[in-house]
Design an enzyme around this catalytic site. Sequence first.
Site, mmCIF file in Angstrom:
data_model
loop_
_atom_site.group_PDB
_atom_site.id
_atom_site.type_symbol
_atom_site.label_atom_id
_atom_site.label_comp_id
_atom_site.label_asym_id
_atom_site.label_seq_id
_atom_site.Cartn_x
_atom_site.Cartn_y
_atom_site.Cartn_z
ATOM 1 N N ASP A 247 0.804 -1.224 0.000
ATOM 2 C CA ASP A 247 0.000 0.000 0.000
ATOM 3 C C ASP A 247 0.835 1.270 0.000
ATOM 4 O OD1 ASP A 247 -2.689 -0.761 0.062
ATOM 5 O OD2 ASP A 247 -2.540 -1.331 2.165
HETATM 6 C C1 BGC Z 1 0.191 1.245 6.221
HETATM 7 C C2 BGC Z 1 -0.154 0.025 5.435
HETATM 8 C C3 BGC Z 1 -1.651 -0.088 5.343
HETATM 9 C C4 BGC Z 1 -2.247 1.196 4.795
HETATM 10 C C5 BGC Z 1 -3.748 1.106 4.810
HETATM 11 C C6 BGC Z 1 -0.456 2.453 5.612
HETATM 12 O O1 BGC Z 1 -0.205 3.553 6.399
HETATM 13 O O2 BGC Z 1 1.583 1.399 6.308
HETATM 14 O O3 BGC Z 1 0.385 -1.120 6.045
HETATM 15 O O4 BGC Z 1 -1.992 -1.146 4.523
HETATM 16 O O5 BGC Z 1 -1.836 2.299 5.528
HETATM 17 O O6 BGC Z 1 -4.359 2.203 4.267
HETATM 18 C C1 NOJ Z 2 -1.798 -3.881 5.327
HETATM 19 C C2 NOJ Z 2 -2.963 -3.992 4.431
HETATM 20 O O1 NOJ Z 2 -4.052 -4.520 5.134
HETATM 21 C C3 NOJ Z 2 -2.655 -4.867 3.260
HETATM 22 O O2 NOJ Z 2 -3.737 -4.846 2.367
HETATM 23 C C4 NOJ Z 2 -1.384 -4.433 2.601
HETATM 24 O O3 NOJ Z 2 -1.123 -5.326 1.560
HETATM 25 C C5 NOJ Z 2 -0.236 -4.371 3.563
HETATM 26 N N1 NOJ Z 2 -0.592 -3.513 4.638
HETATM 27 C C6 NOJ Z 2 1.076 -3.911 2.929
HETATM 28 O O4 NOJ Z 2 1.114 -2.548 2.730
#
Ligand code: BGC
Ligand code: NOJ
Length: 827
Positions: A497
């Site tokens: 993400d």
């Molecule tokens: C986090 C990710 C997460 C995302 C969700 C980010 O700030 O680092 O792990 O999946 O937010 O929106």
């Molecule tokens: C958490 C999110 O839930 C998941 O969808 C994502 O793939 C990971 N963070 C990695 O950023």
Amino acid sequence: MSAYGHFDDASREYVITRPDTPLPWLNYLGQDDFFGLCTNTGGGYTFWRDAKLRRLTRYRYNNVPLDLGGRYLYVRDESGAEPVVWNPGWKPTKTALDSYECRVGLGYTSITGRKDGLQVTQRMFVPPEENTEIWQVRLANVGDRRITGRLFSFVEFAFYEAQNDATNLQRTLSIGEVQVQGSAIYHVTEFRERRDHYTLFACTDEVAGFDTSREAFVGVHEGLHEARVPSAGRATGSIARGWNPIGAHEVVIDLQPGEQRDLAFVLAYVEQPEPKFVEPTAAAPLGVNTSAGRAVLEHYQQPGAVDEAFARLRRYWADRLGAFQGSTPNEHATRMLNTWNQYQCMATFNLSRSASLFETGIGRGMGFRDSNQDLLGFVHMIPERARQRLLDIAATQLSDGTCYHQYQPLTKKGNADVGGDFYDDHLWLVLSTTAYVKETGDASILDEPCAYADVPLADAERPASTLLDHLELSLAYTLAKRGPHGLPLIGHADWNDCLNLNCFSTEPNESFQLAGDVEGSTAESVMIAGLFLGAAGEMERLYDHLGRTEDARRVRAGYDDMLAALESEAWDGEWYTRAFDAAGEPVGSHVNDEGRIYIESQGWAVLGGAGLSNGRARRALDSVAEHLSTDNGIVLQQPAYTRYHLELGEITSYPPGVKENAGIFCHNNSWIHLAHCMLGDGDQAFEYYLSVCPSAKQSQIDTYRLEPYVYAQTIDGKDSPTFGQAKNSWLTGTAAWTFVVLSQGILGIKPSYDGLTIDPCIPTIWDGYEVTRRFRGSTFHITVSNPEHVSTGVQRVRVDGETVDGTTIPVPASPRVVQVDVVLGAG
Ligand code: BGC
Ligand code: NOJ
């Protein structure tokens, strides 16, 4: 064993032996619709179905001190010279206890505190298929003097919509209403207008008093640790009018030495059938018809009803976990596999990423990619519910192939604020659906009518779409949406993400994922290319199984095309590149000064079948070992970003070693473990697995800090001063993927279309192991022996004593027990 507790494997419990754990340690209550978060000091809250839209009790996240508010029992011991107020779970008074124990069990948490000869046990659970949380309480005089005093219960009600509850005070502080009848406290705010439900909090025993106004019970200037009523000694009988309704009971304690007493409190979400109102009385002036709530209480007032409900809960879990039980030479692997990993997979099934101590229940609901991956970890336990889940998720895909990134569990509607355009989302649906068909043999799901979110099924103009259409569309979409290197476009982000190649955000008040324009962008993802290969490979095998050779060939052509692009454009020399940014520059390449090598593209290239014939798979994994691996797991990339890269987005916003910026993101470690299993490296796969296994972290728990019984999303990487510290436990894709690693990668028990395939990749030191696997109605008892101490290679398989060819055991025509004996080695 650690300073804070130990596993009790026989009872499937983790026993916490002191309340001041490094961070609050969580458990979940509930398995169907009614859920509770419950910490080891009784903290947390309950909700029905949706942590945002039906919050029943209140909790303040990230409070000071951490984890305050929950299911509290206050004891007021009046037998000494001075009354003493204490809590069996230590909080909120934190009065020193003579002993404390918290048993974290499957769907229940049982806390026992003892002080001055009085022992109080509070066992909290939600019986299967009920919307009631029960606190089963035992008061025992284990000392040698008579004990007199009071027991007070306490919960704080929430006004159902959690965001509103926390923010819209100008309204909420004026609307609170309760109705009290005997020991039953009904929280009936908004029942008068649009709600058909209320919350019941009741005691099964006679009570000496109650309170429903927070001000009366706690005070205005007091904290929960110095609540007025337990200090003063008697409840006030307050009826909340506006402000903050709570539920509190007063129970008289009078116990002779050796005497004990059992009672219970019930906290229920109740939908009240018509009529909603009855004739008001002086005692119940609101006239709320509470018949449905009363029935819940009366049921649990019957002798044995609470014990019976708990026994049902135990059976529920024994049955679910019975789908996979094993015994391996490694105690960590065995206990995670048999109990905690599967249990955590059920938590991710139920809650996706909505409510934990790191997710507030008002943000993300169910994630599209998250829920699809979660399915890999629970489909064997609850195939029927997995089926429905797949259809629900697929229905949030749009007719152009993209998907709503998130949806609300209560409404099952896509979340328009976040929208779609995460260009990996749709591909996970292929992996989850094929996993379901392999597990169950039920290919009929492919023909289920399944609408696109923007095309209702009722639309007669268009032919009804099926789930299979969604899968086809998913592959077609990725094949079509490619950039200058022939690799898939990335959109807002792929699985990572935080790799936001179209964001270019200089404005702190916008979302990294949603800022910037993905339209017309050419940024590409190598990880999606690998994921596509994985998904296309699964589709090809599915079509082969269905006898649709032409379709299999067509899918194969797309696979070959993508593989060719990946091999020609994304090999960096010693590993696979991660992406190409919007300017066409490589990300995760030796030409970069930071973020030169990433984990995800190595994992998915190999899992997709790249690099197998040209040695690159092995080389890429060697590079992972050389540049990314640590004793605490494999970091996401190296070198960590030390400055903000506008062209890369959120990943470069985290401090080095934290989360996506070179933290250990346990989820993607699993892909490397599986890639090693593909190459036959059982020793390496298992060593890596242990480096992120929470059960193996007990000896360094003050560094690790989180629950030793469930996986965490991240562990700080080597670039962080807090290397080894875990964050975001419970609701992470790590649960499903580590279960796949252990059960399918290492133990090699793989559901396949034609039966159960046994294809182990174990540490060479293992002599063997045993597994009992429920599969399509039959039970397979599998013993594997490893006389030559190899990792892979099946020498002989016997089914019910008869030697058979191949490693796939067909499913018997009628369910029965099948004995499978496997010998590894070259022979
Ligand atoms: C986090 C990710 C997460 C995302 C969700 C980010 O700030 O680092 O792990 O999946 O937010 O929106
Ligand atoms: C958490 C999110 O839930 C998941 O969808 C994502 O793939 C990971 N963070 C990695 O950023």
